[in-house]
Design a protein around this motif. Sequence first.
Motif, PDB file in Angstrom:
ATOM      1  N   MET A   1       0.853  -1.195   0.000  1.00 11.15           N
ATOM      2  CA  MET A   1       0.000   0.000   0.000  1.00 11.15           C
ATOM      3  C   MET A   1       0.888   1.244   0.000  1.00 11.15           C
ATOM      4  SD  MET A   1      -2.834   1.218   2.826  1.00 11.15           S
ATOM      5  CE  MET A   1      -3.955  -0.114   2.408  1.00 11.15           C
ATOM      6  N   PRO A   2       0.616   2.211  -0.866  1.00 14.21           N
ATOM      7  CA  PRO A   2       1.426   3.429  -0.885  1.00 14.21           C
ATOM      8  C   PRO A   2       1.199   4.256   0.369  1.00 14.21           C
ATOM      9  CG  PRO A   2      -0.475   3.668  -2.336  1.00 14.21           C
ATOM     10  CD  PRO A   2      -0.450   2.224  -1.894  1.00 14.21           C
ATOM     11  N   ALA A   3       2.131   5.152   0.646  1.00 10.77           N
ATOM     12  CA  ALA A   3       1.980   6.043   1.794  1.00 10.77           C
ATOM     13  C   ALA A   3       0.771   6.950   1.607  1.00 10.77           C
ATOM     14  CB  ALA A   3       3.249   6.885   1.960  1.00 10.77           C
ATOM     15  N   ILE A   4       0.133   7.306   2.723  1.00  7.80           N
ATOM     16  CA  ILE A   4      -1.004   8.220   2.669  1.00  7.80           C
ATOM     17  C   ILE A   4      -0.491   9.610   2.307  1.00  7.80           C
ATOM     18  CG2 ILE A   4      -2.854   9.303   4.007  1.00  7.80           C
ATOM     19  CD1 ILE A   4      -2.873   6.759   5.722  1.00  7.80           C
ATOM     20  N   THR A   5      -1.048  10.189   1.281  1.00  8.36           N
ATOM     21  CA  THR A   5      -0.644  11.528   0.855  1.00  8.36           C
ATOM     22  C   THR A   5      -1.859  12.435   0.837  1.00  8.36           C
ATOM     23  OG1 THR A   5      -0.977  10.976  -1.485  1.00  8.36           O
ATOM     24  CG2 THR A   5       1.234  10.605  -0.574  1.00  8.36           C
ATOM     25  N   ASN A   6      -1.629  13.673   0.457  1.00  8.06           N
ATOM     26  CA  ASN A   6      -2.725  14.630   0.368  1.00  8.06           C
ATOM     27  C   ASN A   6      -3.514  14.361  -0.906  1.00  8.06           C
ATOM     28  OD1 ASN A   6      -4.357  16.861   0.754  1.00  8.06           O
ATOM     29  ND2 ASN A   6      -2.948  18.244  -0.301  1.00  8.06           N
ATOM     30  N   HIS A   7      -4.328  13.335  -0.851  1.00  8.89           N
ATOM     31  CA  HIS A   7      -5.045  12.874  -2.050  1.00  8.89           C
ATOM     32  C   HIS A   7      -6.445  13.461  -2.162  1.00  8.89           C
ATOM     33  CE1 HIS A   7      -6.179  10.273   1.268  1.00  8.89           C
ATOM     34  NE2 HIS A   7      -7.256   9.898   0.596  1.00  8.89           N
ATOM     35  N   LEU A   8      -6.829  14.300  -1.221  1.00  4.45           N
ATOM     36  CA  LEU A   8      -8.136  14.922  -1.239  1.00  4.45           C
ATOM     37  C   LEU A   8      -7.984  16.432  -1.140  1.00  4.45           C
ATOM     38  CD1 LEU A   8     -10.080  12.632   1.279  1.00  4.45           C
ATOM     39  CD2 LEU A   8     -10.350  12.653  -1.202  1.00  4.45           C
ATOM     40  N   PRO A   9      -8.952  17.187  -1.626  1.00  4.46           N
ATOM     41  CA  PRO A   9      -8.914  18.644  -1.419  1.00  4.46           C
ATOM     42  C   PRO A   9      -8.919  18.981   0.068  1.00  4.46           C
ATOM     43  CG  PRO A   9     -10.569  18.051  -3.060  1.00  4.46           C
ATOM     44  CD  PRO A   9     -10.111  16.773  -2.435  1.00  4.46           C
ATOM     45  N   THR A  10      -8.352  20.121   0.406  1.00  3.58           N
ATOM     46  CA  THR A  10      -8.246  20.525   1.809  1.00  3.58           C
ATOM     47  C   THR A  10      -9.601  20.498   2.501  1.00  3.58           C
ATOM     48  OG1 THR A  10      -6.323  21.904   1.343  1.00  3.58           O
ATOM     49  CG2 THR A  10      -7.554  22.409   3.345  1.00  3.58           C
ATOM     50  N   GLU A  11     -10.638  20.994   1.827  1.00  2.00           N
ATOM     51  CA  GLU A  11     -11.961  21.062   2.461  1.00  2.00           C
ATOM     52  C   GLU A  11     -12.473  19.681   2.854  1.00  2.00           C
ATOM     53  OE1 GLU A  11     -11.096  22.427  -0.359  1.00  2.00           O
ATOM     54  OE2 GLU A  11     -11.212  24.599   0.007  1.00  2.00           O
ATOM     55  N   GLU A  12     -12.209  18.686   2.022  1.00  2.00           N
ATOM     56  CA  GLU A  12     -12.663  17.329   2.336  1.00  2.00           C
ATOM     57  C   GLU A  12     -11.861  16.739   3.491  1.00  2.00           C
ATOM     58  OE1 GLU A  12     -13.429  14.619  -0.890  1.00  2.00           O
ATOM     59  OE2 GLU A  12     -13.585  16.270  -2.316  1.00  2.00           O
ATOM     60  N   LEU A  13     -10.557  17.006   3.509  1.00  2.00           N
ATOM     61  CA  LEU A  13      -9.737  16.544   4.618  1.00  2.00           C
ATOM     62  C   LEU A  13     -10.189  17.188   5.922  1.00  2.00           C
ATOM     63  CD1 LEU A  13      -6.257  16.692   2.869  1.00  2.00           C
ATOM     64  CD2 LEU A  13      -7.413  14.607   3.636  1.00  2.00           C
ATOM     65  N   GLN A  14     -10.494  18.472   5.876  1.00  2.00           N
ATOM     66  CA  GLN A  14     -10.970  19.170   7.066  1.00  2.00           C
ATOM     67  C   GLN A  14     -12.291  18.594   7.551  1.00  2.00           C
ATOM     68  OE1 GLN A  14     -10.913  23.147   5.425  1.00  2.00           O
ATOM     69  NE2 GLN A  14      -9.039  23.686   6.536  1.00  2.00           N
ATOM     70  N   ALA A  15     -13.180  18.270   6.628  1.00  2.00           N
ATOM     71  CA  ALA A  15     -14.477  17.711   7.005  1.00  2.00           C
ATOM     72  C   ALA A  15     -14.320  16.334   7.645  1.00  2.00           C
ATOM     73  CB  ALA A  15     -15.386  17.626   5.775  1.00  2.00           C
ATOM     74  N   LEU A  16     -13.446  15.502   7.089  1.00  2.00           N
ATOM     75  CA  LEU A  16     -13.196  14.193   7.677  1.00  2.00           C
ATOM     76  C   LEU A  16     -12.597  14.321   9.067  1.00  2.00           C
ATOM     77  CD1 LEU A  16     -11.766  12.158   4.661  1.00  2.00           C
ATOM     78  CD2 LEU A  16     -13.824  11.596   5.975  1.00  2.00           C
ATOM     79  N   ASP A  17     -11.660  15.243   9.206  1.00  2.00           N
ATOM     80  CA  ASP A  17     -11.038  15.467  10.502  1.00  2.00           C
ATOM     81  C   ASP A  17     -12.080  15.910  11.525  1.00  2.00           C
ATOM     82  OD1 ASP A  17      -8.089  15.973  11.747  1.00  2.00           O
ATOM     83  OD2 ASP A  17      -9.480  17.489  12.507  1.00  2.00           O
ATOM     84  N   ALA A  18     -12.918  16.842  11.141  1.00  2.00           N
ATOM     85  CA  ALA A  18     -13.945  17.353  12.057  1.00  2.00           C
ATOM     86  C   ALA A  18     -14.936  16.265  12.447  1.00  2.00           C
ATOM     87  CB  ALA A  18     -14.679  18.526  11.412  1.00  2.00           C
ATOM     88  N   ALA A  19     -15.181  15.334  11.549  1.00  2.00           N
ATOM     89  CA  ALA A  19     -16.180  14.290  11.807  1.00  2.00           C
ATOM     90  C   ALA A  19     -15.673  13.223  12.773  1.00  2.00           C
ATOM     91  CB  ALA A  19     -16.602  13.646  10.486  1.00  2.00           C
ATOM     92  N   HIS A  20     -14.359  12.937  12.755  1.00  2.00           N
ATOM     93  CA  HIS A  20     -13.889  11.744  13.471  1.00  2.00           C
ATOM     94  C   HIS A  20     -12.681  11.949  14.392  1.00  2.00           C
ATOM     95  CE1 HIS A  20     -16.575   9.617  10.807  1.00  2.00           C
ATOM     96  NE2 HIS A  20     -15.940  10.091   9.751  1.00  2.00           N
ATOM     97  N   HIS A  21     -11.925  12.999  14.217  1.00  2.81           N
ATOM     98  CA  HIS A  21     -10.651  13.134  14.927  1.00  2.81           C
ATOM     99  C   HIS A  21     -10.818  14.034  16.145  1.00  2.81           C
ATOM    100  CE1 HIS A  21      -6.124  14.466  14.736  1.00  2.81           C
ATOM    101  NE2 HIS A  21      -6.388  13.709  15.786  1.00  2.81           N
ATOM    102  N   MET A  22     -10.583  13.471  17.332  1.00  4.35           N
ATOM    103  CA  MET A  22     -10.658  14.243  18.572  1.00  4.35           C
ATOM    104  C   MET A  22      -9.253  14.746  18.910  1.00  4.35           C
ATOM    105  SD  MET A  22     -13.226  11.705  20.677  1.00  4.35           S
ATOM    106  CE  MET A  22     -13.406  12.795  22.097  1.00  4.35           C
ATOM    107  N   HIS A  23      -9.026  16.041  18.787  1.00  2.00           N
ATOM    108  CA  HIS A  23      -7.703  16.618  18.999  1.00  2.00           C
ATOM    109  C   HIS A  23      -7.427  16.850  20.485  1.00  2.00           C
ATOM    110  CE1 HIS A  23      -6.722  17.929  14.758  1.00  2.00           C
ATOM    111  NE2 HIS A  23      -7.991  17.578  14.642  1.00  2.00           N
ATOM    112  N   PRO A  24      -6.165  16.715  20.912  1.00  2.59           N
ATOM    113  CA  PRO A  24      -5.820  17.021  22.302  1.00  2.59           C
ATOM    114  C   PRO A  24      -5.837  18.514  22.581  1.00  2.59           C
ATOM    115  CG  PRO A  24      -3.850  16.440  21.050  1.00  2.59           C
ATOM    116  CD  PRO A  24      -5.022  16.217  20.142  1.00  2.59           C
TER     117      PRO A  24
END
Length: 465
Positions: A1-24
């Motif tokens: 599997m290739p390394a994870i890269t910036n394969h999505l537009p910033t807005e989509e990455l931000q939306a995914l982060d907001a939906a699932h990632h709990m930041h410290p």
Amino acid sequence: MPAITNHLPTEELQALDAAHHMHPFTANRELGDKGVRVITRANGVMLYDSEGNEVIDGMSGLWNVNIGYGREELAEVAARQMRELPYYNTFFQTTHVPAIALAAKLNELSPETMNGVFFASGGSEANDTNIRMVRTFWELKRKPNKKIFISRRNAYHGSSVGSGSLGGMAAMHAQGGLPIPGIHHIGQPNWWSEGGDKTPEQFGLDCALELEQAIRELGEDNIAAFIAEPIQGAGGVIVPPSTYWPEIQNICDAHDILFIADEVITGFGRTGNWFGSETMDIYPDIITFAKGVSSGYQPIGGSLVSEELTVLLGESEFQHGYTYSGHPVAAAVALENLRIMEEENIIGHVRDVAGPYLKQKWEALTDHPLVGEASIVGLMASIALTPNKENRAAFASDPGTVGLICRERSFANNLIMRHVGDRMVIAPPLVITTEEIDMMMERIWKTLDETESFLKTNDLLKSRA
């Protein structure tokens, strides 16, 4: 599997982060509404985000990327170790070569009073270890009542239940039932904010004597250890007055109290020596380390332990440990990081080149109308923002309001500079060049000018009554 890269537009990455990632240390809903900055790669002292911006990392990640980003040697060592021995533990009377070699190397580099090394995955785990290790030591010495730890307000020693209790940050203690019993906090040596009419020297001495007073109140026979950072990092890069550490050392020695130096930030070159204890001329019984030992390329930390503690604790089974204590990949990467630091004389660069150059530039910031104090040791520094430097006034707004405004301007100017209340803090990678320091300072001056303009426009240049 290739390394994870910036394969999505910033807005989509931000939306995914907001939906699932709990930041410290984050109000996640507010961050989700604003949108995170997505960092995609890094090299040297520079970060690059998903929009193509080049950002100076004035904070070395979280005080930890000491040799800078993009060192292929560390990636190669990690890959080689993963192929050879990706994991094994150090329980059950076993060990492995990377843990052996790293423990020996750390003993070589640490102050001569140190001997043993107990590995953890980071500073929080290591300080939790210290609580149990110190109390066990006193039990073995037949002084079981010596259980209380004395720490300082506004100190940071981690965010687990034990280490978060050792720390003295009020916002952390307000959540989750901290601090746990058996921990007592005294004042911090922050002359700018708390020194009043005293000279720095008198204030430093008085702060140290708070430890003596606490010993009298709590009873010497009940106190296990005093823990402190040689220079408070997350508390705002608070450099103690010159009178502080000599008196603290005298008090600990006179009252049979162990001294723990939390060097998670100050260790491995940050102050121009391998350890901040050397810079501040103090002699701890335990040194907490993490961050710079691997330059953040792998999660690893631990406790460097004096000869006396190592010998006595070795007489019985210490019922403590972590799955990833001395992880072979992390240990191998840390060893390679230390090799690079030695061979490239990175500490000499901090001590003789980058540190003195930054100090000259940094202290000149007091010429700016907003800057009252500029503190620096090696490559960790802070400035105190004030509406009136003549009387060291605080802003009328809630603490941290102006600091946050300044931080946001800094981020907009593609510089990572942190705020702690209304102090601004930097700790760039130790490999930063004088040319990169010039670039960083240019952005800092611009940030301060923009902050001052914003404060004037919004009527925020007022002193607290």
